[in-house]
Design a protein around this motif. Structure first.
Motif: not given
Length: 252
Positions: A121-148
């Motif tokens: 609660x003292x460090x919210x992600x949205x107010x700490x990291x301002x760099x845009x990122x994309x996130x995805x979950x592929x249930x079929x392959x079981x692969x998750x990804x984060x790209x910054x």
């Protein structure tokens, strides 16, 4: 409320009288409240029992999810984490439109309501990291990804005073709330300088079981460090390290 007097102060219950310590000193009060057996059996307390069952289920679900993300939570400190997660888990359970009251659960609820939950609660992600990122979950392959995309840390990361370096972490978890089991994986960058030099492209790929039918969670966080004579020390013992759930797939 009566105060205890005398040399010896005691705590505990004797008969119908309870002795206890508070910020106002040692106090004594008469035992009160509704008998537990009545709450457990009286039809008048049916709703109370139903609420209690669902509250207990919410607390257990929150504990399982925190255990699933434990590798990321090691360096995140928060005294309200458990209670806040229980509150949001209650909302997840109450969104169950299939089960009867008292039997509602996370699986039939809306696990997606956990998206955006901040563990610190003292460090919210949205107010700490301002760099845009994309996130995805592929249930079929079981692969998750984060790209910054490349970014300038001094401009895009609000760091606590004394920060010289940081690390970006991410992790995913497949959680079986019914069996109280989970599978997890995590990835992190190297320790990077908190400077005006732009980062490289950051891509995290997390592999979990393919074709899962269980809820899937993806979390992203930052850990702050201070370089002292060539050694990296965790800043403020993790009390300002943000970690948030950025994507949820509730299962099928």
């Amino acid at each position: 409320m009566a105060h205890q007097k005398g040399i010896f102060k005691i705590t505990g219950t004797i008969g119908d009288v309870t002795f206890y310590k508070s910020k106002d000193g040692y106090l004594v009060r008469e035992k009160g409240g509704i008998d537990a057996k009545r709450i457990a059996n009286d039809p008048a307390f049916q709703r109370t029992r139903e609420n209690g069952m669902e509250f207990g289920r919410a607390g257990k679900a929150g504990k399982i999810l925190r255990a699933a993300l434990r590798p990321l939570l090691t360096n995140v400190k928060s005294t309200t984490m458990a209670s806040r997660m229980t509150q949001i888990m209650m909302k997840v359970i109450q969104a169950d439109t299939v089960s009867q009251r008292g039997l509602r659960n996370v699986i039939d609820g809306e696990a997606e309501l956990l998206t955006g939950f901040d563990f610190n609660e003292l460090g919210a992600l949205a107010t700490t990291m301002h760099a845009p990122y994309t996130a995805s979950i592929n249930r079929v392959t079981g692969e998750m990804s984060v790209t910054i995309d490349p970014f300038v840390p001094l401009d895009m990361i609000t760091a606590p005073q004394g920060t010289t370096h940081f690390k970006i972490t991410s992790g995913g978890a497949e959680v079986d709330f019914e069996q109280e089991a989970f599978t997890n994986a995590q990835e992190s960058t190297a320790v990077l300088p908190h400077s005006a030099a732009a980062t490289s492209l950051i891509t995290h790929t997390i592999s979990l079981p393919a074709n899962s039918t269980k809820p899937l969670f993806l979390a992203l966080g930052i850990e702050f460090y201070q370089d002292i004579n060539g050694s990296m020390y965790a800043l403020k013992n993790g009390s300002y390290n943000p970690l948030g759930i950025i994507k949820v797939d509730g299962g099928v």
